[in-house]
Design an enzyme around this catalytic site. Sequence first.
Site, PDB file in Angstrom:
ATOM      1  N   CYS A 208      -3.615  10.480   1.539  1.00  0.00           N
ATOM      2  CA  CYS A 208      -2.934   9.130   1.113  1.00  0.00           C
ATOM      3  C   CYS A 208      -1.708   9.513   0.799  1.00  0.00           C
ATOM      4  O   CYS A 208      -0.786   9.273   1.331  1.00  0.00           O
ATOM      5  CB  CYS A 208      -4.007   8.424   0.322  1.00  0.00           C
ATOM      6  SG  CYS A 208      -5.507   8.258   0.674  1.00  0.00           S
TER       7      CYS A 208
ATOM      8  N   LYS B 190       0.691  -1.230  -0.048  1.00  0.00           N
ATOM      9  CA  LYS B 190       0.038   0.090  -0.042  1.00  0.00           C
ATOM     10  C   LYS B 190       0.824   1.197   0.255  1.00  0.00           C
ATOM     11  O   LYS B 190       0.608   2.016  -0.762  1.00  0.00           O
ATOM     12  CB  LYS B 190      -0.769  -0.235   1.044  1.00  0.00           C
ATOM     13  CG  LYS B 190      -1.504   1.178   1.364  1.00  0.00           C
ATOM     14  CD  LYS B 190      -2.815   1.594   0.520  1.00  0.00           C
ATOM     15  CE  LYS B 190      -3.297   3.007   0.816  1.00  0.00           C
ATOM     16  NZ  LYS B 190      -4.279   3.002  -0.165  1.00  0.00           N
TER      17      LYS B 190
HETATM   18  N1  SAJ Z   1      -2.239  15.028  -8.712  1.00  0.00           N
HETATM   19  C1  SAJ Z   1      -1.350  15.811  -9.422  1.00  0.00           C
HETATM   20  N2  SAJ Z   1      -0.967  15.285 -10.692  1.00  0.00           N
HETATM   21  C2  SAJ Z   1      -1.291  14.463 -10.985  1.00  0.00           C
HETATM   22  C3  SAJ Z   1      -1.949  13.360 -10.177  1.00  0.00           C
HETATM   23  C4  SAJ Z   1      -2.569  13.603  -9.076  1.00  0.00           C
HETATM   24  O1  SAJ Z   1      -0.960  16.875  -8.877  1.00  0.00           O
HETATM   25  O2  SAJ Z   1      -0.872  14.120 -12.298  1.00  0.00           O
HETATM   26  C5  SAJ Z   1      -2.608  15.329  -7.148  1.00  0.00           C
HETATM   27  C6  SAJ Z   1      -4.153  15.654  -7.115  1.00  0.00           C
HETATM   28  O3  SAJ Z   1      -4.510  16.900  -7.427  1.00  0.00           O
HETATM   29  C7  SAJ Z   1      -4.143  15.427  -5.394  1.00  0.00           C
HETATM   30  C8  SAJ Z   1      -2.973  14.368  -5.214  1.00  0.00           C
HETATM   31  O4  SAJ Z   1      -2.145  14.167  -6.264  1.00  0.00           O
HETATM   32  O5  SAJ Z   1      -3.867  16.354  -4.837  1.00  0.00           O
HETATM   33  C9  SAJ Z   1      -3.398  12.948  -4.929  1.00  0.00           C
HETATM   34  O6  SAJ Z   1      -4.609  12.457  -6.158  1.00  0.00           O
HETATM   35  P1  SAJ Z   1      -4.873  11.290  -6.724  1.00  0.00           P
HETATM   36  O7  SAJ Z   1      -5.783  11.231  -7.616  1.00  0.00           O
HETATM   37  O8  SAJ Z   1      -3.397  10.717  -7.273  1.00  0.00           O
HETATM   38  O9  SAJ Z   1      -4.861  10.265  -5.566  1.00  0.00           O
HETATM   39  P2  SAJ Z   1      -5.832  10.023  -4.440  1.00  0.00           P
HETATM   40  O10 SAJ Z   1      -5.149  10.755  -2.978  1.00  0.00           O
HETATM   41  O11 SAJ Z   1      -7.336  10.375  -4.643  1.00  0.00           O
HETATM   42  O12 SAJ Z   1      -5.988   8.371  -4.042  1.00  0.00           O
HETATM   43  C10 SAJ Z   1      -4.897   7.581  -4.250  1.00  0.00           C
HETATM   44  C11 SAJ Z   1      -4.661   6.636  -4.992  1.00  0.00           C
HETATM   45  N3  SAJ Z   1      -3.541   5.875  -5.224  1.00  0.00           N
HETATM   46  C12 SAJ Z   1      -2.720   5.613  -6.337  1.00  0.00           C
HETATM   47  O13 SAJ Z   1      -3.232   6.180  -7.504  1.00  0.00           O
HETATM   48  C13 SAJ Z   1      -1.660   4.986  -6.397  1.00  0.00           C
HETATM   49  C14 SAJ Z   1      -5.812   5.455  -4.938  1.00  0.00           C
HETATM   50  O14 SAJ Z   1      -5.746   4.330  -5.688  1.00  0.00           O
HETATM   51  C15 SAJ Z   1      -5.586   4.997  -3.220  1.00  0.00           C
HETATM   52  O15 SAJ Z   1      -6.636   4.235  -2.778  1.00  0.00           O
HETATM   53  C16 SAJ Z   1      -5.843   6.132  -2.435  1.00  0.00           C
HETATM   54  O16 SAJ Z   1      -4.812   7.222  -2.613  1.00  0.00           O
HETATM   55  C17 SAJ Z   1      -5.533   6.021  -0.859  1.00  0.00           C
HETATM   56  O17 SAJ Z   1      -6.717   5.947  -0.277  1.00  0.00           O
HETATM   57  O18 SAJ Z   1      -4.300   5.635  -0.518  1.00  0.00           O
END
Ligand code: SAJ
Length: 421
Positions: A268, A214
């Site tokens: 996360c 994780k």
């Molecule tokens: N973000 C960026 N650029 C990107 C992608 C995301 O700046 O290209 C930012 C988003 O705006 C946000 C942050 O990153 O602030 C996180 O967003 P996210 O969509 O990447 O992830 P979370 O936090 O919504 O969910 C993540 C996911 N993990 C992965 O993709 C490896 C999800 O599958 C997990 O279940 C979740 O964390 C968790 O609960 O751990």
Amino acid sequence: MSDVKLKAICVVGLGYIGLPTAVVLASRGVSIVGVDVSEAVVAKINRGQVHIVEPDLDAVTARAVQVGKLHAATKPAPADAFIIAVPTPFHDGKADLSYVEAAAASIAPVLKRGDLVVLESTSPPGTTERMAAQLAALRPDLRMPTSDVEDCDVHIAYCPERVLPGRVLVELVENDRVIGGITVKCSARAEELYRIFCTGSLLKTNVRTAEMCKLTENSFRDVGIAFANELSIVCDKLGINVWELIRLANHHPRVNILQPGPGVGGHCIAVDPWFIVEAAPQESRLIRTAREVNDGKPSYVLEKIKTAIAGARSVGAYPKVLTLGLAFKPDVDDFRESPALEIAEEVARWNLCELLVSEPFAELLPGKLATHKNVRMVHDVAQAIAEAHIVVMLVNHRAYNEIAPAELNGKVVIDTRGVWS
Ligand code: SAJ
């Protein structure tokens, strides 16, 4: 749908993961007692309502309560299996496992021979075994598993969630899951539970690998976003449009660069890598640096806003700055660890401008914003753009797709998401 051997399951923690898990299990015919320390949350769920915004969660919850398959309570009840999905915050360089400990203590009195306990909360390696030791101390009459004692009365496993906010009900069912039992039999028992509602593969391993898996997934994404964020700062310096650059680079068949933004938020990705750094501080140099790069991005955006405000003030204006979005990412109502909210709060604190704040998922100003006199919540975005001198795109919510680039003519635009690039 599988034949349901686990007829009653107690889900401890009714937040972003526990509640969807409870209602999905209930929709498969399992009787669920959902436990939460908040009486308000318990009362709301028992009325068939939800306290979080997630597509379709309201309807599935209402149905589960209506047919009598989901009941919420503040204390656990006897069940065949227990799922613990409580927060594991990170403060001062250390994981706070007090909620996991409290959850384990709360189920200990109702545990019986043959029960299964699964921890889902994001946890440093070793947490599930420590929870087993805690349960063993609280219930000396029951044999708990250890890595070298297969024969036990209660089976214990770790199974992290990996659902994406905004797609929780789909991903909960469809995603593959990693299951790490303290023993092989523990993994097999947990597999039975997840087979009730998961159509994805259930991948069995040992408990520490599952815990680390994780953390690894979220650190991988954090490092990827840090690369994009660093690139955006490099490109600013070199006068290159980073969004175009990434689009072009991603045409390479083995390159897939993520998107820069105002920083990384949520509960996360902005947190979990620190669990690895805590566990192996000397060895996790890249993981730590990625965290620092992403955590530094809001300050970089703030510098740009400060420069724009100074420019407007130098020609005599008391500028109006409009920030678009406060959530931690697009199309969610979650403001936890949100860089957008951090940025807006800091601009408000400067007291150098009138701050117009737009957030389609909030009626009222969240966080500390409401305490500032120079801040106004706006709901009519077109009107706010017309008024503003400086427009800062922080969260590319779908609601903002309607903004025509022409509306921005004559404004200073700081676009942290590449919406208009
Ligand atoms: N973000 C960026 N650029 C990107 C992608 C995301 O700046 O290209 C930012 C988003 O705006 C946000 C942050 O990153 O602030 C996180 O967003 P996210 O969509 O990447 O992830 P979370 O936090 O919504 O969910 C993540 C996911 N993990 C992965 O993709 C490896 C999800 O599958 C997990 O279940 C979740 O964390 C968790 O609960 O751990």
